[in-house]
Design an enzyme around this catalytic site. Structure first.
Site, mmCIF file in Angstrom:
data_model
loop_
_atom_site.group_PDB
_atom_site.id
_atom_site.type_symbol
_atom_site.label_atom_id
_atom_site.label_comp_id
_atom_site.label_asym_id
_atom_site.label_seq_id
_atom_site.Cartn_x
_atom_site.Cartn_y
_atom_site.Cartn_z
ATOM 1 N N CYS A 42 -11.033 -8.416 13.512
ATOM 2 C CA CYS A 42 -11.698 -8.415 13.626
ATOM 3 C C CYS A 42 -12.363 -9.268 14.689
ATOM 4 C CB CYS A 42 -12.794 -8.417 12.331
ATOM 5 S SG CYS A 42 -14.515 -8.044 12.553
ATOM 6 N N ASP A 44 -14.616 -10.818 14.186
ATOM 7 C CA ASP A 44 -15.863 -12.124 13.962
ATOM 8 C C ASP A 44 -14.943 -13.596 13.739
ATOM 9 O OD1 ASP A 44 -16.523 -13.769 11.463
ATOM 10 O OD2 ASP A 44 -17.208 -11.907 10.960
ATOM 11 N N ARG A 46 -15.650 -16.429 12.848
ATOM 12 C CA ARG A 46 -15.092 -16.918 11.464
ATOM 13 C C ARG A 46 -13.425 -16.681 11.175
ATOM 14 N NH1 ARG A 46 -19.686 -14.959 7.922
ATOM 15 N NH2 ARG A 46 -18.724 -12.852 9.077
ATOM 16 N N HIS A 98 -10.555 -8.766 7.037
ATOM 17 C CA HIS A 98 -11.044 -9.800 5.912
ATOM 18 C C HIS A 98 -12.526 -9.396 5.275
ATOM 19 C CE1 HIS A 98 -15.069 -10.887 8.585
ATOM 20 N NE2 HIS A 98 -14.362 -9.974 9.477
ATOM 21 N N CYS A 101 -17.126 -8.252 5.785
ATOM 22 C CA CYS A 101 -16.789 -8.081 7.348
ATOM 23 C C CYS A 101 -18.222 -6.881 7.494
ATOM 24 C CB CYS A 101 -15.329 -7.344 7.471
ATOM 25 S SG CYS A 101 -15.737 -6.710 9.286
HETATM 26 CO CO CO Z 1 -15.311 -8.018 10.835
#
Ligand code: CO
Length: 222
Positions: A42, A44, A46, A98, A101
Site C-alpha cells: 500500500c 500508506d 506508515r 496492512h 488500511c
Molecule cells: Co493502506
C-alpha cells in the site's frame, strides 16, 4: 518554500552515515541491482517496505498503490511484475496489505471520495463476494481487518493469474507468491500462511485461505 531543505539535510546525513559504515556501498549498488524480492504494498506512508523488512537499498523491488491492488489491466503494476520476474529474476513476489488500511475502509464505507472510488471498486468486488460472511462480523474494526486479509488473498490470486507468473511457472522457473499483512499498531509483519508456487495451488489456496480468515474470527450466531 521552493526547496525542502530539511530533507536534503537528512539525506546528506543518511548518505554520509552509510558511506562511513559501509565504504563502497553506493558504488556497488550503482553498478547493478539484484533484489531477491518484489514487494507489492500500500502507498500508506506508515508502510515503508524496505525499512519495515529491515532491508537495505538494493534488496527489494517495490510497487505501491492505494490498497495494494493488482488489477489485470493496470500496465503500471503488470510492467513492474514483468520486469522484476523476467529481467531482475526475483524469486519471491510479496503482496503485503496492512490492517487499518484507509483504502479498504473507504471501499467498505463508500463515502464518495471522487476518482479513487473507481480504483476502490475492485475491493468492493471482494466485499460483494463475501457479503454474507462479512455481515456476520459485528465489530467494525474486526470487519475491516478481515477485509484487509481477504483483499491480500484476492491480490495474491490476481498476481498468480497474470501472464507473467503463468509463463514463469509454465517454463519451470522457481517463483513464489506470498500473502503477508502488516500491523500498524505493533510494526509486525504476519505471514498469512499463503504461498503459491505453481498453478495447481491457486484454487486450493483460495478455498483454504478464505475459510481460515473467517475461522480465526468470532462470528455472530446465524
Ligand atoms: Co493502506
Amino acid at each position: 518554500m521552493r526547496t525542502l531543505e530539511e530533507i536534503f539535510v537528512r539525506n546528506r546525513r543518511w548518505a554520509d552515515g552509510i558511506r562511513r559504515q559501509q565504504p563502497g556501498f553506493f558504488e556497488r549498488l550503482a553498478r547493478r541491482q539484484k533484489p531477491q524480492y518484489l514487494w507489492i504494498g500500500c502507498s500508506d506512508s506508515r508502510v515503508p517496505a524496505t525499512m519495515l523488512c529491515g532491508l537495505e537499498p538494493g534488496e527489494v523491488f517495490v510497487h505501491r498503490n492505494v490498497a495494494n491492488l493488482v488489477v489485470h489491466t493496470d500496465f503500471n503494476c503488470l510492467s513492474v511484475i514483468q520486469y522484476a520476474v523476467e529481467v531482475l529474476g526475483v524469486k519471491h513476489i510479496i503482496v503485503c496489505g496492512h490492517y487499518g488500511c484507509g483504502g479498504v475502509q473507504a471501499a467498505l464505507d463508500d463515502p464518495g471520495l471522487g476518482l479513487i472510488d473507481n480504483w476502490l471498486r475492485h475491493i468492493q468486488d471482494v466485499v460483494n463476494q463475501h457479503r454474507d460472511m462479512l455481515a456476520r462480523i459485528s465489530d467494525r474494526k474486526e470487519r475491516l481487518d478481515v477485509l484487509c486479509e481477504l483483499n491480500v488473498l484476492a491480490q495474491v490470486l490476481s498476481v498468480a493469474r497474470t501472464t507473467v507468473v503463468k509463463n514463469a511457472w509454465d517454463s519451470g522457473r522457481e517463483l513464489s507468491v506470498h500473502g503477508w499483512i502488516y500491523g500498524l499498531e505493533d510494526g509486525r509483519l504476519v505471514d498469512m500462511d499463503l504461498c503459491l508456487t505453481g498453478p495447481d495451488e491457486i484454487s486450493p489456496a483460495q478455498e483454504r485461505s478464505t475459510a481460515g480468515i473467517f475461522a480465526r474470527r468470532k462470528m455472530m450466531d446465524p
